[in-house]
Design a protein around this motif. Structure first.
Motif, PDB file in Angstrom:
ATOM      1  N   ASN A  53     -58.475  17.861 -21.903  1.00  0.00           N
ATOM      2  CA  ASN A  53     -58.921  19.255 -21.909  1.00  0.00           C
ATOM      3  C   ASN A  53     -57.985  20.191 -21.164  1.00  0.00           C
ATOM      4  OD1 ASN A  53     -61.391  18.567 -23.283  1.00  0.00           O
ATOM      5  ND2 ASN A  53     -62.067  17.672 -21.341  1.00  0.00           N
ATOM      6  N   GLY A  54     -56.829  19.679 -20.747  1.00  0.00           N
ATOM      7  CA  GLY A  54     -55.867  20.511 -20.029  1.00  0.00           C
ATOM      8  C   GLY A  54     -56.205  20.722 -18.570  1.00  0.00           C
ATOM      9  N   ASN A  55     -57.187  19.971 -18.038  1.00  0.00           N
ATOM     10  CA  ASN A  55     -57.624  20.148 -16.658  1.00  0.00           C
ATOM     11  C   ASN A  55     -57.006  19.092 -15.751  1.00  0.00           C
ATOM     12  OD1 ASN A  55     -59.344  22.324 -17.199  1.00  0.00           O
ATOM     13  ND2 ASN A  55     -61.030  20.968 -17.763  1.00  0.00           N
ATOM     14  N   SER A  56     -56.613  19.514 -14.562  1.00  0.00           N
ATOM     15  CA  SER A  56     -56.196  18.564 -13.534  1.00  0.00           C
ATOM     16  C   SER A  56     -57.433  18.069 -12.788  1.00  0.00           C
ATOM     17  CB  SER A  56     -55.242  19.228 -12.541  1.00  0.00           C
ATOM     18  OG  SER A  56     -55.961  20.075 -11.640  1.00  0.00           O
ATOM     19  N   GLU A  57     -57.261  17.029 -12.018  1.00  0.00           N
ATOM     20  CA  GLU A  57     -58.300  16.665 -11.068  1.00  0.00           C
ATOM     21  C   GLU A  57     -58.377  17.744  -9.990  1.00  0.00           C
ATOM     22  OE1 GLU A  57     -56.896  13.571  -8.072  1.00  0.00           O
ATOM     23  OE2 GLU A  57     -55.387  13.334  -9.646  1.00  0.00           O
ATOM     24  N   THR A  58     -59.470  17.775  -9.262  1.00  0.00           N
ATOM     25  CA  THR A  58     -59.596  18.700  -8.134  1.00  0.00           C
ATOM     26  C   THR A  58     -58.989  18.041  -6.903  1.00  0.00           C
ATOM     27  OG1 THR A  58     -61.598  19.690  -9.051  1.00  0.00           O
ATOM     28  CG2 THR A  58     -61.201  20.011  -6.700  1.00  0.00           C
ATOM     29  N   VAL A  59     -58.021  18.716  -6.277  1.00  0.00           N
ATOM     30  CA  VAL A  59     -57.352  18.148  -5.111  1.00  0.00           C
ATOM     31  C   VAL A  59     -57.704  18.952  -3.870  1.00  0.00           C
ATOM     32  CG1 VAL A  59     -55.439  17.183  -6.437  1.00  0.00           C
ATOM     33  CG2 VAL A  59     -55.239  19.490  -5.523  1.00  0.00           C
ATOM     34  N   GLU A  60     -57.700  18.287  -2.721  1.00  0.00           N
ATOM     35  CA  GLU A  60     -57.915  18.952  -1.434  1.00  0.00           C
ATOM     36  C   GLU A  60     -56.569  19.233  -0.786  1.00  0.00           C
ATOM     37  OE1 GLU A  60     -60.528  16.742   1.129  1.00  0.00           O
ATOM     38  OE2 GLU A  60     -62.241  17.926   0.450  1.00  0.00           O
ATOM     39  N   LEU A  61     -56.443  20.415  -0.201  1.00  0.00           N
ATOM     40  CA  LEU A  61     -55.202  20.821   0.445  1.00  0.00           C
ATOM     41  C   LEU A  61     -55.517  21.454   1.790  1.00  0.00           C
ATOM     42  CD1 LEU A  61     -53.492  22.451  -2.665  1.00  0.00           C
ATOM     43  CD2 LEU A  61     -52.803  20.298  -1.586  1.00  0.00           C
ATOM     44  N   PRO A  62     -54.653  21.255   2.787  1.00  0.00           N
ATOM     45  CA  PRO A  62     -54.881  21.855   4.107  1.00  0.00           C
ATOM     46  C   PRO A  62     -54.966  23.378   4.043  1.00  0.00           C
ATOM     47  CG  PRO A  62     -53.195  20.146   4.249  1.00  0.00           C
ATOM     48  CD  PRO A  62     -53.468  20.354   2.793  1.00  0.00           C
ATOM     49  N   ALA A  63     -55.840  23.933   4.862  1.00  0.00           N
ATOM     50  CA  ALA A  63     -56.043  25.384   4.929  1.00  0.00           C
ATOM     51  C   ALA A  63     -56.349  25.782   6.366  1.00  0.00           C
ATOM     52  CB  ALA A  63     -57.197  25.797   4.012  1.00  0.00           C
ATOM     53  N   PRO A  64     -56.087  27.040   6.734  1.00  0.00           N
ATOM     54  CA  PRO A  64     -56.405  27.508   8.086  1.00  0.00           C
ATOM     55  C   PRO A  64     -57.909  27.533   8.314  1.00  0.00           C
ATOM     56  CG  PRO A  64     -54.868  28.997   6.980  1.00  0.00           C
ATOM     57  CD  PRO A  64     -55.403  28.066   5.936  1.00  0.00           C
ATOM     58  N   PRO A  65     -58.344  27.670   9.565  1.00  0.00           N
ATOM     59  CA  PRO A  65     -59.784  27.733   9.862  1.00  0.00           C
ATOM     60  C   PRO A  65     -60.460  28.872   9.110  1.00  0.00           C
ATOM     61  CG  PRO A  65     -58.519  27.481  11.888  1.00  0.00           C
ATOM     62  CD  PRO A  65     -57.524  27.736  10.796  1.00  0.00           C
ATOM     63  N   ILE A  66     -61.675  28.650   8.664  1.00  0.00           N
ATOM     64  CA  ILE A  66     -62.391  29.661   7.888  1.00  0.00           C
ATOM     65  C   ILE A  66     -62.599  30.938   8.701  1.00  0.00           C
ATOM     66  CG2 ILE A  66     -64.722  28.871   8.539  1.00  0.00           C
ATOM     67  CD1 ILE A  66     -65.470  29.402   5.539  1.00  0.00           C
ATOM     68  N   GLU A  67     -62.643  30.814  10.040  1.00  0.00           N
ATOM     69  CA  GLU A  67     -62.852  31.994  10.891  1.00  0.00           C
ATOM     70  C   GLU A  67     -61.761  33.043  10.691  1.00  0.00           C
ATOM     71  OE1 GLU A  67     -65.050  28.627  12.268  1.00  0.00           O
ATOM     72  OE2 GLU A  67     -62.862  28.824  12.058  1.00  0.00           O
ATOM     73  N   TYR A  68     -60.557  32.612  10.288  1.00  0.00           N
ATOM     74  CA  TYR A  68     -59.457  33.562  10.109  1.00  0.00           C
ATOM     75  C   TYR A  68     -59.749  34.578   9.003  1.00  0.00           C
ATOM     76  CZ  TYR A  68     -56.316  30.614  12.955  1.00  0.00           C
ATOM     77  OH  TYR A  68     -55.721  29.897  13.965  1.00  0.00           O
ATOM     78  N   SER A  69     -60.608  34.213   8.036  1.00  0.00           N
ATOM     79  CA  SER A  69     -60.912  35.135   6.937  1.00  0.00           C
ATOM     80  C   SER A  69     -62.202  35.909   7.168  1.00  0.00           C
ATOM     81  CB  SER A  69     -61.015  34.360   5.614  1.00  0.00           C
ATOM     82  OG  SER A  69     -62.077  33.420   5.653  1.00  0.00           O
ATOM     83  N   MET A  70     -62.822  35.713   8.329  1.00  0.00           N
ATOM     84  CA  MET A  70     -64.088  36.372   8.615  1.00  0.00           C
ATOM     85  C   MET A  70     -63.941  37.606   9.493  1.00  0.00           C
ATOM     86  SD  MET A  70     -66.162  34.790   6.820  1.00  0.00           S
ATOM     87  CE  MET A  70     -66.475  33.243   5.989  1.00  0.00           C
ATOM     88  N   GLU A  71     -62.764  37.803  10.066  1.00  0.00           N
ATOM     89  CA  GLU A  71     -62.449  38.974  10.884  1.00  0.00           C
ATOM     90  C   GLU A  71     -61.005  39.371  10.599  1.00  0.00           C
ATOM     91  OE1 GLU A  71     -64.411  40.518  13.080  1.00  0.00           O
ATOM     92  OE2 GLU A  71     -66.096  39.118  13.270  1.00  0.00           O
ATOM     93  N   PRO A  72     -60.658  40.659  10.683  1.00  0.00           N
ATOM     94  CA  PRO A  72     -59.245  41.035  10.592  1.00  0.00           C
ATOM     95  C   PRO A  72     -58.460  40.347  11.701  1.00  0.00           C
ATOM     96  CG  PRO A  72     -60.666  42.962  10.462  1.00  0.00           C
ATOM     97  CD  PRO A  72     -61.539  41.810  10.856  1.00  0.00           C
ATOM     98  N   SER A  73     -57.302  39.791  11.360  1.00  0.00           N
ATOM     99  CA  SER A  73     -56.590  38.959  12.327  1.00  0.00           C
ATOM    100  C   SER A  73     -55.107  38.963  12.020  1.00  0.00           C
ATOM    101  CB  SER A  73     -57.138  37.524  12.274  1.00  0.00           C
ATOM    102  OG  SER A  73     -56.340  36.641  13.027  1.00  0.00           O
ATOM    103  N   GLU A  74     -54.316  38.676  13.033  1.00  0.00           N
ATOM    104  CA  GLU A  74     -52.880  38.458  12.833  1.00  0.00           C
ATOM    105  C   GLU A  74     -52.621  37.096  12.209  1.00  0.00           C
ATOM    106  OE1 GLU A  74     -50.399  40.718  13.450  1.00  0.00           O
ATOM    107  OE2 GLU A  74     -52.108  42.076  13.762  1.00  0.00           O
TER     108      GLU A  74
END
Length: 417
Positions: A53-74
């Motif tokens: 169907n042209g779909n890849s598996e779902t992969v997990e990748l490292p990401a910054p803490p979710i808190e960084y997207s909950m407040e304006p931040s550097e």
């Protein structure tokens, strides 16, 4: 500067890639996908492929803490990745700067062009998110436009277009490319570029409604065409919204758009959709416009989408529905189709699923009898699985319009041959 995996990335985000042919809209099986950290492009982190169907598996990748997207931040709230996609018979494609947020599923659609002589990678680079990068603030405009009823073609009612033409630059930049984009795909791209997928659902809905109403105002008033341009809207944040070719979108945003894409914002006794302008509310202040960060904080306080919108635009702002959706062969039946449903809408659904199965053969052929039985339910479940919808076996509003979209895509291409 891309965030590298040596930075603060203790969390995980998820990614799924879909690959199809730009020429036929058919899925591309056995595409080869290599995933790199954009800041460290020497070594692939993952090497995956696509299924029937042209779909890849779902992969997990490292990401910054979710808190960084909950407040304006550097601190950059997302990791950046590069995808290299190759498949036999197609031009290879590279996308750099794709965003992965903690706890969110990123969706990357890839359209591969037929192989030509060079075989060189087509390279796309995704710029910084508008809440993190530096972009020009929006130029203020009147929220209700004068409509010239004498001579110029102006819609008599609000219609959701099938496609819009996006000018990838400022209006007067004649070197900028124009893109022919499905309306719902455009909204998903803009919302993924302008708000964070991690925000409360009510804040996402409010922002999506503002983006859609603004866009439909441009469509309804033929704003740019009446100025002599051949496009519907631009990708300049000074004039319109940020739209980015080949950027990834996010499931939380995609779901909202699928559920409300026929909606817009209106005021009493005003026919046109309101030009709902907004700003981030932090680096730029915009009284009487929606504040993106402010909408997030109101969502945290359990405000509903309409309460968020009225907080900024006033109590006489209403959510309305378009009278027509262009390019849809069959309109929503008004109720969920399930086991026991009967009639013309079920028959249309069965015919469309059979047509789609020509390109997606895992979907079984079913009898076209207007009766929603177990075989129709099974075909719907497989369709939902292929296209990332909840596998309920029931045809709700979102599934119905996804069937319409895919049916139009595969049959329109087939008619050309």
């Amino acid at each position: 500067m891309p965030q590298t995996l040596s930075s603060d990335t203790p969390d995980k985000g998820r990614l799924r890639i879909h690959v199809d042919s730009a020429l036929t809209r058919s899925p591309v099986e056995n595409a080869r996908i290599r995933i790199f950290d954009t800041g460290q492009p020497e070594k692939a982190l993952e090497e995956i492929g696509t299924d029937t169907n042209g779909n890849s598996e779902t992969v997990e990748l490292p990401a910054p803490p979710i808190e960084y997207s909950m407040e304006p931040s550097e601190n950059q709230p997302y990791s950046e990745y590069t995808f290299q996609i190759q498949a036999d018979g197609f031009e290879p494609l590279s996308i750099s700067g794709a965003e992965i947020f903690s706890g969110s599923l990123a969706l990357q659609d890839v359209r591969l062009s037929p192989l030509e002589a060079s075989g060189d990678f087509q390279n796309y680079t995704i710029p910084a998110h508008t809440l993190f990068g530096n972009y020009p603030p929006k130029i203020a405009e009147a929220e209700i436009k004068p409509v010239n009823a004498s001579g110029e073609i102006v819609l008599s009612r609000v219609v959701v277009p099938e496609y819009i033409v996006v000018h990838d630059g400022s209006p007067r930049d004649s070197t900028a490319q124009d893109y022919y984009i499905r309306y719902s795909d455009y909204i998903k791209n803009v919302a993924s570029s302008e708000i964070y997928a991690t925000w409360p659902r009510a804040a996402i809905v409010a922002n999506v409604l503002a983006i859609m109403s603004f866009t439909l105002n441009r469509v309804y008033t033929e704003w740019y065409r009446n100025k002599g341009y051949s496009f519907t809207i631009t990708s300049s944040t000074a004039f319109d919204h940020k739209w980015i070719p080949n950027r990834n979108i996010f499931e939380s945003i995609s779901e909202v758009v699928d559920e409300v894409f026929a909606s817009y914002l209106s005021r009493p006794n005003v026919r046109q959709p309101i030009l709902t302008q907004y700003c981030d509310g932090q680096r730029v202040s915009c009284p009487n416009w929606l504040s993106q960060w402010g909408s997030k904080y109101l969502g945290d306080q359990n405000y509903t989408p309409v309460e968020i919108l009225r907080y900024y635009y006033g109590d006489d702002m209403y959510i309305n529905s378009a009278e027509e959706i262009s390019g849809i062969p069959a309109s929503w039946p008004g109720e969920t189709l399930d086991i026991g449903s009967r009639g013309q809408k079920v028959e249309q659904l069965q015919e469309q699923l059979n047509a789609i199965s020509n390109s997606y053969p895992l979907i079984p052929k079913i009898r076209v009898d207007g009766i929603y039985g177990e075989e129709t339910q099974r075909a719907v479940e497989i369709f939902q699985d292929i296209f990332g919808l909840p596998e309920t076996g029931e045809v709700d509003y979102r599934t119905w319009y996804k069937v319409q979209e895919i049916y139009v895509g595969v049959t329109r291409i087939a008619e050309l041959y």
